[in-house]
Design a protein around this motif. Structure first.
Motif, mmCIF file in Angstrom:
data_model
loop_
_atom_site.group_PDB
_atom_site.id
_atom_site.type_symbol
_atom_site.label_atom_id
_atom_site.label_comp_id
_atom_site.label_asym_id
_atom_site.label_seq_id
_atom_site.Cartn_x
_atom_site.Cartn_y
_atom_site.Cartn_z
ATOM 1 N N LEU A 1 36.359 54.118 23.123
ATOM 2 C CA LEU A 1 35.742 53.903 21.811
ATOM 3 C C LEU A 1 36.152 54.970 20.804
ATOM 4 O O LEU A 1 36.227 56.150 21.133
ATOM 5 N N GLN B 1 33.408 53.482 16.177
ATOM 6 C CA GLN B 1 32.781 52.493 17.064
ATOM 7 C C GLN B 1 31.534 53.064 17.720
ATOM 8 O O GLN B 1 30.514 52.396 17.844
ATOM 9 N N GLU C 1 28.795 53.037 15.321
ATOM 10 C CA GLU C 1 28.277 51.678 15.134
ATOM 11 C C GLU C 1 27.306 51.333 16.263
ATOM 12 O O GLU C 1 26.227 50.796 16.039
ATOM 13 N N PHE D 1 34.647 46.644 23.611
ATOM 14 C CA PHE D 1 33.769 46.947 22.479
ATOM 15 C C PHE D 1 33.036 45.712 21.981
ATOM 16 O O PHE D 1 31.862 45.782 21.601
ATOM 17 N N LYS E 1 29.072 45.496 21.437
ATOM 18 C CA LYS E 1 28.444 45.216 20.143
ATOM 19 C C LYS E 1 27.356 44.160 20.291
ATOM 20 O O LYS E 1 26.341 44.201 19.623
#
Ligand SMILES: [Zn+2]
Length: 123
Positions: free
Chosen positions: A5, A9, A12, A93, A97
């Motif tokens: 990451l 990221q 986030e 990722f 998410k």
């Protein structure tokens, strides 16, 4: 061990986890208020028992989720976040998410679901 990451990221994910944590805590707070007997029963008739049991079950689920979110936040700060707890691979990722508190890659998760009979067999 790799860290796939980027900083952006990670930030986030951290924001996603923090938001979920806030939501969960608000929800748990609300459940607790529902659970607390507001006034003593005056006429001796038990009311809302079923509703309370459901709320209690929801609170337990929320608490487990909160624990997973806390683990994820810890992993984020010590750099082990995003690695599958089972096989050690990088969790994509895109998956993080959607489910930022996950600790398993899709392969391990579906293997586990198959083993415990929680998922239908592959078509
Ligand atoms: Zn895995």
């Amino acid at each position: 061990m790799t860290q796939a990451l980027t900083t952006a990221q990670r930030e986030e994910i951290q924001a996603l986890l923090a938001a979920r944590r806030r939501d969960l805590q608000a929800q748990m707070q609300q459940n607790r208020e529902n659970l607390a007997p507001p006034t003593p029963d005056q006429d001796g008739i038990e009311q809302g028992n079923v509703g309370r049991e459901v709320d209690q079950a929801l609170t337990n689920i929320d608490a487990a989720d909160l624990t997973r979110i806390d683990h994820a936040l810890e992993a984020l700060s010590d750099g082990s976040y995003g690695l599958c707890a089972e096989c050690g691979c990088d969790i994509p990722f895109e998956r993080l998410k959607i489910e930022p508190q996950t600790q398993h890659c899709v392969a391990c998760k579906s293997r586990w679901e198959e083993a415990t009979g929680q998922a239908r067999p592959h078509r």
